[in-house]
Design an enzyme around this catalytic site. Structure first.
Site, PDB file in Angstrom:
ATOM      1  N   HIS A  13      27.126  45.163  25.635  1.00 42.38           N
ATOM      2  CA  HIS A  13      28.582  45.125  25.819  1.00 42.38           C
ATOM      3  C   HIS A  13      29.290  45.526  24.519  1.00 42.38           C
ATOM      4  CE1 HIS A  13      28.045  43.572  29.772  1.00 42.38           C
ATOM      5  NE2 HIS A  13      27.632  42.362  29.413  1.00 42.38           N
ATOM      6  N   ARG A  17      31.651  56.810  37.499  1.00 39.47           N
ATOM      7  CA  ARG A  17      30.823  55.607  37.391  1.00 39.47           C
ATOM      8  C   ARG A  17      29.599  55.951  36.564  1.00 39.47           C
ATOM      9  NH1 ARG A  17      29.440  50.657  41.192  1.00 39.47           N
ATOM     10  NH2 ARG A  17      27.987  49.643  39.782  1.00 39.47           N
ATOM     11  N   LEU A  33      49.710  57.965  26.434  1.00 33.76           N
ATOM     12  CA  LEU A  33      48.600  57.582  27.325  1.00 33.76           C
ATOM     13  C   LEU A  33      48.815  56.138  27.783  1.00 33.76           C
ATOM     14  CD1 LEU A  33      45.608  57.858  28.406  1.00 33.76           C
ATOM     15  CD2 LEU A  33      44.889  56.968  26.182  1.00 33.76           C
ATOM     16  N   GLU A  89      38.337  62.413  43.084  1.00 29.00           N
ATOM     17  CA  GLU A  89      37.027  63.054  42.952  1.00 29.00           C
ATOM     18  C   GLU A  89      36.116  62.020  42.300  1.00 29.00           C
ATOM     19  OE1 GLU A  89      36.158  65.980  44.125  1.00 29.00           O
ATOM     20  OE2 GLU A  89      38.198  66.261  44.863  1.00 29.00           O
ATOM     21  N   THR A 106      36.320  40.641  39.679  1.00 31.66           N
ATOM     22  CA  THR A 106      36.393  39.274  40.231  1.00 31.66           C
ATOM     23  C   THR A 106      34.972  38.704  40.356  1.00 31.66           C
ATOM     24  OG1 THR A 106      36.539  40.331  42.397  1.00 31.66           O
ATOM     25  CG2 THR A 106      38.577  39.453  41.522  1.00 31.66           C
ATOM     26  N   GLU A 107      34.013  39.591  40.654  1.00 28.74           N
ATOM     27  CA  GLU A 107      32.616  39.149  40.830  1.00 28.74           C
ATOM     28  C   GLU A 107      31.948  38.796  39.491  1.00 28.74           C
ATOM     29  OE1 GLU A 107      33.902  41.951  42.338  1.00 28.74           O
ATOM     30  OE2 GLU A 107      34.089  40.963  44.284  1.00 28.74           O
ATOM     31  N   ASP A 114      29.402  51.056  33.750  1.00 26.80           N
ATOM     32  CA  ASP A 114      28.215  50.295  34.142  1.00 26.80           C
ATOM     33  C   ASP A 114      27.017  50.683  33.277  1.00 26.80           C
ATOM     34  OD1 ASP A 114      26.722  48.483  35.581  1.00 26.80           O
ATOM     35  OD2 ASP A 114      26.360  49.831  37.272  1.00 26.80           O
ATOM     36  N   GLY A 115      26.105  49.731  33.096  1.00 28.04           N
ATOM     37  CA  GLY A 115      24.847  50.039  32.427  1.00 28.04           C
ATOM     38  C   GLY A 115      24.679  49.391  31.060  1.00 28.04           C
ATOM     39  N   ASN A 116      25.647  48.556  30.652  1.00 24.21           N
ATOM     40  CA  ASN A 116      25.521  47.914  29.326  1.00 24.21           C
ATOM     41  C   ASN A 116      24.257  47.061  29.231  1.00 24.21           C
ATOM     42  OD1 ASN A 116      28.018  48.970  28.796  1.00 24.21           O
ATOM     43  ND2 ASN A 116      29.142  47.041  28.897  1.00 24.21           N
ATOM     44  N   ARG A 171      21.918  41.123  26.315  1.00 21.17           N
ATOM     45  CA  ARG A 171      22.922  41.867  27.071  1.00 21.17           C
ATOM     46  C   ARG A 171      24.220  42.086  26.282  1.00 21.17           C
ATOM     47  NH1 ARG A 171      22.365  42.569  32.344  1.00 21.17           N
ATOM     48  NH2 ARG A 171      24.611  42.469  32.653  1.00 21.17           N
TER      49      ARG A 171
END
Ligand code: FPP
Length: 248
Positions: A38, A189, A132, A208, A67-68, A21-23, A34
């Site tokens: 990204h 986050r 990975l 955690e 989805t949002e 989050d925060g781009n 914006r």
């Protein structure tokens, strides 16, 4: 002491999941649109994948599109889809070289056909890799995932393939997008908000959780390392007492 040496005696999370989050806010702080945020976020994705591989993390799940997020302006959605497609096209050879398996979770039927085609090719081509697992959450929502899983279970009960007494936690796990993955041990986050935003609602029960004010485009190796160090200092009790954990 190198990072790897200092890790040797400390637990490494098998599965790290990240809400990137925060781009947008980072882009605004740079007086840029914006999408610029990204784009810079894609560089952080690359660095996180590199670190996860180096540190022996088995699974890295990135919340790339919820989805949002379909509710965002069309040009931003289009821009994000373009970045995703370019990333996949550009990174396939590196994934093959570095033994990275690509998987995804979410309702990918909703993705534009060309993006989906590139995604499916990359998933297929990397399916034999086992160092990975890079798991992208795309058009993903935790509630929708649970509903989909419950519907599948109900269908199986109806058709006699399952009985009601078979429904337990393992059964639920097996009916989620993440059936092929261990639960996340560490959920990060970025961007200063402290919420789950519909991410891995079932799977994160014992994760955690680490919230940081660092904006995703600035979340690079050292910020990831801070999160890992914090994880290594936490005591994971899974409902037991501290004394029980210490006595093994
Ligand atoms: C949240 O920031 C970020 C997203 C909704 C998209 C994340 C996408 C990327 C990092 C790039 C593409 C991904 C891959 C895997 C190549 P925000 O826009 O909500 O930021 P804000 O809260 O500051 O507005």
């Amino acid at each position: 002491m190198s990072v790897q040496q200092s890790f040797d005696s400390l637990p490494i999370p098998r599965h790290v999941a990240i809400i990137m989050d925060g781009n947008g806010r980072w882009a605004r702080s740079q007086h840029k649109p914006r999408l610029f945020g990204h784009k810079a976020g894609v560089d952080s994705v690359q660095e996180a994948v590199e670190c996860a591989g180096e540190w022996g993390i088995e699974v890295l799940t990135l919340y790339a599109f919820s989805t949002e997020n379909w509710k965002r302006p069309a040009d931003e959605v289009g821009g994000l889809m373009g970045l995703l497609k370019n990333y996949l096209l550009k990174e396939l050879s590196r994934m093959l070289k570095n033994n990275i398996r690509l998987t995804c979770i979410g309702d990918i039927e909703k993705l534009p056909t060309d993006v989906r085609a590139v995604l499916e090719t990359s998933i297929k081509e990397t399916s034999g890799n086992d160092k990975l697992t890079l798991n992208l959450a795309l058009s993903y929502g935790g509630r929708a995932e649970l509903i989909r899983g419950i519907r599948n279970i109900v269908e199986k009960v109806r058709s006699g393939k399952l009985s009601v007494s078979d429904i337990d936690e393992d059964c639920m796990d097996a009916h989620l997008y993440t059936a092929h993955l261990p639960d996340p041990d560490l959920l990060i986050r970025t961007g200063g908000e402290s919420r789950l935003s519909n991410f891995l609602l079932w799977q994160a029960s014992y994760a955690e959780i680490y919230f940081t004010d660092v904006m995703w485009p600035e979340f690079r190796r050292n910020a990831f390392l801070d999160a890992l160090r914090e994880y290594q200092n936490r005591e994971r009790r899974f409902g037991k007492t501290s004394a029980q954990i210490k006595s093994g």
